[in-house]
Design a protein around this motif. Structure first.
Motif, short mmCIF file in Angstrom:
data_model
loop_
_atom_site.label_atom_id
_atom_site.label_comp_id
_atom_site.label_asym_id
_atom_site.label_seq_id
_atom_site.Cartn_x
_atom_site.Cartn_y
_atom_site.Cartn_z
N PRO A 2 12.28 3.46 6.49
CA PRO A 2 11.66 1.99 6.78
C PRO A 2 10.62 2.38 7.81
O PRO A 2 9.98 0.70 8.07
CB PRO A 2 13.46 2.15 8.23
N ASP A 3 10.29 3.19 8.66
CA ASP A 3 8.68 2.94 9.05
C ASP A 3 7.88 3.13 8.41
O ASP A 3 6.61 2.93 8.72
CB ASP A 3 9.13 4.77 9.51
N SER A 4 7.69 4.20 6.96
CA SER A 4 6.93 3.53 6.07
C SER A 4 6.01 2.59 5.38
O SER A 4 4.66 2.87 5.41
CB SER A 4 7.53 5.04 5.05
N HIS A 5 6.22 1.41 6.00
CA HIS A 5 6.01 0.35 4.86
C HIS A 5 4.97 -0.61 5.54
O HIS A 5 4.41 -0.58 4.23
CB HIS A 5 7.23 -1.56 4.82
N GLN A 6 4.42 -0.21 6.81
CA GLN A 6 3.50 -0.70 7.07
C GLN A 6 1.92 0.45 7.05
O GLN A 6 1.32 -0.27 7.61
CB GLN A 6 3.40 -1.13 8.95
N GLU A 7 2.36 1.40 7.20
CA GLU A 7 1.24 2.46 6.84
C GLU A 7 0.39 2.97 5.78
O GLU A 7 1.29 2.35 4.83
CB GLU A 7 1.84 4.16 7.18
N ILE A 8 -1.00 2.67 6.27
CA ILE A 8 -2.16 2.66 5.15
C ILE A 8 -2.49 3.78 5.36
O ILE A 8 -2.96 3.83 5.95
CB ILE A 8 -3.06 0.89 5.03
N LEU A 9 -3.22 4.51 4.32
CA LEU A 9 -3.31 5.58 4.16
C LEU A 9 -4.85 5.42 3.58
O LEU A 9 -5.31 4.60 2.56
CB LEU A 9 -2.96 6.94 3.35
N LEU A 10 -6.17 6.32 4.67
CA LEU A 10 -7.41 5.70 3.83
C LEU A 10 -7.86 4.39 3.56
O LEU A 10 -8.89 4.02 3.26
CB LEU A 10 -7.53 6.22 3.34
N LYS A 11 -7.12 3.42 4.30
CA LYS A 11 -7.34 1.99 4.52
C LYS A 11 -7.37 1.46 3.32
O LYS A 11 -7.60 0.46 2.56
CB LYS A 11 -8.85 1.96 5.63
N ARG A 12 -6.30 1.67 2.52
CA ARG A 12 -6.73 1.57 0.69
C ARG A 12 -5.48 2.43 0.57
O ARG A 12 -4.54 1.05 -0.48
CB ARG A 12 -7.90 3.03 0.12
N TYR A 13 -4.63 3.16 0.68
CA TYR A 13 -3.25 2.80 0.18
C TYR A 13 -1.56 2.40 0.72
O TYR A 13 -1.51 2.82 2.02
CB TYR A 13 -3.07 4.79 -0.81
N GLN A 14 -1.84 1.47 -0.08
CA GLN A 14 -0.31 0.87 1.38
C GLN A 14 1.27 1.83 0.54
O GLN A 14 1.66 1.78 -0.44
CB GLN A 14 -0.15 -0.03 1.63
N VAL A 15 1.36 2.38 1.45
CA VAL A 15 3.09 2.70 1.63
C VAL A 15 4.01 1.45 0.95
O VAL A 15 4.38 1.32 1.74
CB VAL A 15 3.36 4.08 2.73
N GLN A 16 4.53 2.22 -0.12
CA GLN A 16 5.92 0.97 -0.32
C GLN A 16 7.25 2.19 -0.77
O GLN A 16 8.15 1.13 0.53
CB GLN A 16 5.80 1.35 -2.05
N GLN A 17 7.55 3.26 -0.79
CA GLN A 17 8.84 4.19 -0.27
C GLN A 17 8.33 5.53 -0.56
O GLN A 17 7.54 6.00 -1.35
CB GLN A 17 9.90 4.10 -1.07
N GLU A 18 9.10 6.28 0.70
CA GLU A 18 9.06 8.16 0.24
C GLU A 18 9.93 8.49 -1.33
O GLU A 18 11.02 7.82 -1.43
CB GLU A 18 9.67 8.93 1.13
#
Length: 476
Positions: A7-23
């Motif tokens: 639930p805490d990962s949906h807004q996370e964006i890695l390297l300003k490119r990869y938007q986390v959908q789910q673990e």
């Protein structure tokens, strides 16, 4: 591929490119995330190795090796390398590997969901993985996966009798022959690792063992580590409802001694498809029954659990026994002479000294043993019995005389049976060999033997054994 919502990962964006959908998965120091590439809008997998209390430098070495290996590979059944970068965010610090996403369930998830596989489906899956291994092991230097197991095999698009498309993933334990060092690194998963891998040594046939153990899981429904073992061999036959030929192939794949396994993925494919040998021809008895020859006294018993061949004695003196009789005739005069000398010497100590008496007694006992052996063969020719018994557990050839049994050769596990061979002796007389490892269980037409069968009987028994064992008949 199974997934878990974070639930805490949906807004996370890695390297300003990869938007986390789910673990997708998580274990010590590692995470696998399903993300959307904001540049291509495709779903991709980001594997993260995090710095933390559980971090070890060897983990980084393996992680970098996985990235290097994937970058060099190009195969439709292997994830594609997309990117590799250092991660430094409030939530995580470490390294990240980006690879293509395969929308499929793992084999392990399907098994846990109750999916079962027919023998043909298991063979189809085996061939698909072996084709992948042919590619990996054929690289220069060869690439060894080292962690083949149900959770690292993905299946998708199952239709009809087809197992679907097969993928091999998770190269986190990968090794190349050229990169192998003197430092021992034990990687792999319990139950699927061959013995040499426990010693930090992996070779291409190590992957064959892991694949074989994975397939054993499919045909038994049990983790290979939970199955009993004999001399490090997985004992799976009693609970696997598969043909003997496929069982024998799995046995060769999971031999604990690497040199005794099938030698390569290509050889394993050929053995699975049972090609015709260039120096021998193979035939397979049909399921039709071949009648017992008229007048035959050979007894055949069979059921789903065993097959037994009982060969009566020759009923007359065999050629070999005639030799024993003539040798007995020659032995008897020497026997009486020795006995006379011993009796005379025993009555007069001045006639013969004690050490010589002992030597004469030993010689007498030796001749008595020879004579007893000859008499035994005469009795066997008239009153003995040879019984070949094959159950789902073992194969035995037993010689019986008046209830006294002798195993020759010793019994072998049934799963060791690998070949049914029709051949000829030096006098061009046909006989049958059932090979179980290096042991031979023979049925002869040679009348020098105490338990011969006629040629029609041999044809009949060969046919019946081939059908029951599910093995082709190999001929010279």
């Amino acid at each position: 591929m199974t997934s878990q919502e974070s639930p805490d990962s949906h807004q996370e964006i890695l390297l300003k490119r990869y938007q986390v959908q789910q673990e997708l998965g998580k274990k010590a120091g590692r995470r696998s995330l399903l993300t959307r590439d904001l540049q291509t809008l495709e779903l991709v997998v980001v594997k993260i190795l995090s710095f933390g209390n559980e971090f070890e430098w060897n983990d980084l070495k393996l992680f970098e090796r996985e990235a290097e290996t994937l970058k060099a590979l190009s195969h439709p059944a292997i994830p594609r390398y997309l990117n590799y970068f250092e991660l430094d965010s409030p939530n995580s610090r470490g390294f990240a590997l980006v690879q293509s996403y395969i929308p499929a369930q793992s084999l392990e998830a399907q098994l846990k969901a109750g999916r079962s596989f027919s023998e043909e489906e298991v063979k189809e899956l085996a061939k698909a993985i072996l084709e992948i291994l042919k590619y990996l092991h054929g690289r220069q230097p060869p690439v060894i996966h080292r962690d083949i197991k149900p959770s690292n095999i993905l299946l998708t698009n199952r239709s009809g009798n087809s197992v679907g498309e097969v993928y091999l993933v998770d190269f986190g334990s990968v090794q190349t022959i050229a990169r192998r060092s003197s430092t021992m690194t034990v990687v792999g998963s319990y139950g699927y690792m061959p013995p040499e891998q426990f010693n930090g040594r992996a070779i291409p046939v190590s992957d064959l063992y892991s694949l074989g153990a994975t397939l054993i899981y499919l045909v038994t429904g049990q983790h290979p580590g939970d199955l009993p073992q004999t001399d490090l061999r997985i004992e799976f036959e009693q609970i696997a409802n598969i043909s003997l030929s496929f069982s024998s192939w799995l046995r060769q794949m999971t031999e604990p001694i690497a040199s005794q396994r099938l030698t390569s993925a290509e050889d394993a494919l050929q053995a699975l498809e049972q090609p015709v040998n260039t120096t021998q021809t193979q035939t397979r008895a049909t399921n039709s029954t071949m009648g017992k020859p008229p007048g035959s006294k050979v007894v055949l018993k069979k059921s789903a659990d065993f097959i037994e061949v009982i060969v009566p004695p020759i009923g007359s003196l065999s050629n070999l026994t005639r030799i024993y009789i003539w040798s007995s005739i020659l032995i008897l005069p020497f026997l009486f002479i020795l006995l006379s000398i011993i009796l005379r010497g025993y009555g007069s100590h001045s006639y013969i000294i004690f050490p010589k008496l002992i030597i004469l007694i030993i010689m007498l006992l030796f001749l008595v043993c020879l004579l007893a052996n000859n008499i035994l063969h005469i009795l066997i020719d008239f009153f003995g019995e040879m019984r070949l018994h094959i159950s789902r557990q073992q194969i035995s050839r037993i010689f019986n005389l008046f209830g006294i049994e002798r195993h020759s050769p010793l019994s072998s596990p049934m799963q060791n049976i690998s070949q049914l061979e029709r051949t000829k002796d030096i006098a061009n007389r046909p006989y049958l060999i059932i090979w179980a490892g290096s042991r031979k269980y023979e049925i002869f037409t040679n009348y020098a033997n105490s338990f011969p069968v006629t040629l029609p009987e041999l044809d009949w028994l060969t046919h019946e054994l081939s059908n029951w064992l599910g093995l082709p008949i190999t001929r010279e």
